[in-house]
Design a protein around this motif. Structure first.
Motif, PDB file in Angstrom:
ATOM      1  N   ARG A  19      40.224 102.331  41.735  1.00 14.18           N
ATOM      2  CA  ARG A  19      40.465 102.919  43.042  1.00 14.18           C
ATOM      3  C   ARG A  19      40.278 101.918  44.170  1.00 14.18           C
ATOM      4  N   ALA A  20      39.997 100.700  43.806  1.00 10.84           N
ATOM      5  CA  ALA A  20      39.851  99.690  44.865  1.00 10.84           C
ATOM      6  C   ALA A  20      41.205  99.440  45.508  1.00 10.84           C
ATOM      7  N   GLY A  21      41.222  98.660  46.543  1.00 13.53           N
ATOM      8  CA  GLY A  21      42.458  98.457  47.294  1.00 13.53           C
ATOM      9  C   GLY A  21      42.597  97.039  47.773  1.00 13.53           C
ATOM     10  N   GLU A  22      42.909  96.881  49.054  1.00 15.11           N
ATOM     11  CA  GLU A  22      43.072  95.546  49.602  1.00 15.11           C
ATOM     12  C   GLU A  22      42.666  95.535  51.067  1.00 15.11           C
ATOM     13  N   THR A  23      42.447  94.337  51.558  1.00 13.08           N
ATOM     14  CA  THR A  23      42.082  94.178  52.960  1.00 13.08           C
ATOM     15  C   THR A  23      42.615  92.848  53.461  1.00 13.08           C
ATOM     16  N   ALA A  24      42.839  92.785  54.751  1.00 11.45           N
ATOM     17  CA  ALA A  24      43.176  91.500  55.360  1.00 11.45           C
ATOM     18  C   ALA A  24      41.946  90.604  55.300  1.00 11.45           C
ATOM     19  N   CYS A  25      42.190  89.305  55.113  1.00 10.67           N
ATOM     20  CA  CYS A  25      41.103  88.341  55.139  1.00 10.67           C
ATOM     21  C   CYS A  25      41.520  87.196  56.043  1.00 10.67           C
ATOM     22  N   TRP A  26      40.721  86.195  56.168  1.00 16.59           N
ATOM     23  CA  TRP A  26      41.136  84.998  56.883  1.00 16.59           C
ATOM     24  C   TRP A  26      40.553  83.788  56.172  1.00 16.59           C
ATOM     25  N   PHE A  27      41.246  82.681  56.316  1.00 16.65           N
ATOM     26  CA  PHE A  27      40.896  81.440  55.633  1.00 16.65           C
ATOM     27  C   PHE A  27      40.408  80.459  56.681  1.00 16.65           C
ATOM     28  N   GLN A 130      44.422  95.812  41.966  1.00 16.14           N
ATOM     29  CA  GLN A 130      45.775  96.157  42.363  1.00 16.14           C
ATOM     30  C   GLN A 130      46.781  95.497  41.415  1.00 16.14           C
ATOM     31  N   PRO A 131      47.995  96.059  41.301  1.00 15.88           N
ATOM     32  CA  PRO A 131      49.007  95.456  40.423  1.00 15.88           C
ATOM     33  C   PRO A 131      49.319  94.021  40.848  1.00 15.88           C
ATOM     34  N   TRP A 132      49.570  93.194  39.866  1.00 15.15           N
ATOM     35  CA  TRP A 132      49.894  91.781  40.102  1.00 15.15           C
ATOM     36  C   TRP A 132      51.388  91.591  39.880  1.00 15.15           C
ATOM     37  N   ARG A 133      52.057  91.087  40.875  1.00 13.43           N
ATOM     38  CA  ARG A 133      53.495  90.850  40.775  1.00 13.43           C
ATOM     39  C   ARG A 133      53.780  89.386  41.081  1.00 13.43           C
ATOM     40  N   ALA A 134      54.373  88.699  40.110  1.00  7.22           N
ATOM     41  CA  ALA A 134      54.683  87.281  40.289  1.00  7.22           C
ATOM     42  C   ALA A 134      55.880  86.924  39.426  1.00  7.22           C
ATOM     43  N   ARG A 135      56.924  86.385  40.066  1.00  2.74           N
ATOM     44  CA  ARG A 135      58.097  85.945  39.311  1.00  2.74           C
ATOM     45  C   ARG A 135      57.806  84.667  38.544  1.00  2.74           C
ATOM     46  N   GLN A 136      57.003  83.824  39.132  1.00  3.63           N
ATOM     47  CA  GLN A 136      56.584  82.597  38.477  1.00  3.63           C
ATOM     48  C   GLN A 136      55.068  82.517  38.529  1.00  3.63           C
ATOM     49  N   GLN A 137      54.475  82.051  37.449  1.00  3.69           N
ATOM     50  CA  GLN A 137      53.030  81.921  37.438  1.00  3.69           C
ATOM     51  C   GLN A 137      52.609  80.960  36.337  1.00  3.69           C
ATOM     52  N   VAL A 138      51.433  80.406  36.519  1.00  4.61           N
ATOM     53  CA  VAL A 138      50.775  79.616  35.493  1.00  4.61           C
ATOM     54  C   VAL A 138      49.475  80.335  35.164  1.00  4.61           C
ATOM     55  N   VAL A 139      49.210  80.504  33.883  1.00  6.40           N
ATOM     56  CA  VAL A 139      48.029  81.251  33.468  1.00  6.40           C
ATOM     57  C   VAL A 139      47.077  80.324  32.725  1.00  6.40           C
ATOM     58  N   PHE A 140      45.837  80.297  33.185  1.00 11.01           N
ATOM     59  CA  PHE A 140      44.804  79.484  32.557  1.00 11.01           C
ATOM     60  C   PHE A 140      43.811  80.393  31.826  1.00 11.01           C
ATOM     61  N   PRO A 141      43.365  79.996  30.637  1.00 10.49           N
ATOM     62  CA  PRO A 141      42.284  80.747  29.989  1.00 10.49           C
ATOM     63  C   PRO A 141      40.977  80.558  30.742  1.00 10.49           C
ATOM     64  N   VAL A 142      40.191  81.609  30.792  1.00 12.49           N
ATOM     65  CA  VAL A 142      38.925  81.602  31.531  1.00 12.49           C
ATOM     66  C   VAL A 142      37.768  81.817  30.555  1.00 12.49           C
ATOM     67  N   ALA A 143      36.707  81.075  30.763  1.00  9.24           N
ATOM     68  CA  ALA A 143      35.459  81.289  30.028  1.00  9.24           C
ATOM     69  C   ALA A 143      34.363  81.609  31.037  1.00  9.24           C
TER      70      ALA A 143
END
Length: 253
Positions: A19-27, A130-143
């Protein structure tokens, strides 16, 4: 009766759904900052995937009359509501240096673990579960090492090379911070100034891609088994998503 049963099943399924969502952030200053609430204290909080613990700035705590060094508090960020997280009160003056507005604290992996976390740097949006939508992506394994999600990378200063587990740092300007357990530097480096990258490393190797003359710094705050941290100098032109099971990190343009 059938309608009541169906409604009950639907309500249970929705209760188990994210049920989480999203919010604006700043960098800013090399850190991702987002509005959040710890206890009843709303403010601007650093979102740090390389922080094992959630921290509350002692100045903020003192303003609210909190004297304990650590206490259980609820945390809310981007629609996520975490109950009774053990929040540590800490001096965050060094981490807050250079920000336009005061930093109230740091949201760490004790809150974010078990949830998918997406940071879109270009639009600066923080998305949780939230759903992840990406036409191109690189996936790294995580430990996961001592509670921190890490990916494997290699670094070199020219004469020597080092390979190990690197935390996913979303709160430091340096492209790479190297633990003082495995490195030393000549001259004086301020390891608390995470908005600076005062040093250079000859090369960083990640997923078969080599980056040279990498902006870097040292750090002494990473747990045993974590070689270093890969900071926003590396991520800032991309979208990244840590999976809820913390097994993969997806990077998209």
């Amino acid at each position: 009766m059938r309608r009541r049963v169906a409604a009950l099943i639907l309500s249970l399924s929705l209760a188990g759904a994210a049920r989480a969502g999203e919010t604006a952030c700043w960098f800013e200053n090399g850190a991702v900052v987002a509005p959040a609430v710890i206890g009843d204290m709303a403010g601007d909080y650093v979102i740090d995937l390389s922080a094992p613990r959630t921290l509350l700035h002692e100045t903020k705590a003192q303003m609210e009359g909190i004297l304990e060094p650590e206490l259980p508090l609820r945390v809310e960020v981007a629609g996520l509501k975490a109950q009774a997280v053990s929040v540590k009160v800490a001096d965050l003056d060094a981490r807050g240096a250079g920000f336009v507005t005061p930093i109230a604290g740091v949201i760490g992996m004790d809150v974010l673990a078990g949830h998918s976390v997406e940071i879109d740097f270009a639009a600066c949006r923080l998305r949780i579960d939230q759903p992840w939508r990406a036409r191109q992506q690189v996936v790294f394994p995580v430990a996961v090492v001592e509670g921190l999600p890490t990916i494997t990378a290699g670094v070199s200063d020219g004469p020597t090379a080092l390979r190990g587990a690197f935390a996913i740092d979303t709160a430091s300007l340096a492209m790479m911070r190297l633990s003082t357990r495995g490195a030393a530097a000549t001259g004086k480096l301020d390891m608390t100034a995470r908005h600076k990258a005062p040093a250079k490393l000859r090369a960083l190797s990640l997923g078969g891609v080599l980056a040279e003359n990498v902006p870097a710094n040292l750090t002494d705050d990473l747990p045993e088994g974590v070689t270093g941290a890969l900071g926003t100098g590396l991520w800032a032109r991309h979208r990244l998503r840590l999976a809820a099971d913390a097994r993969t990190l997806a990077i998209a343009p």
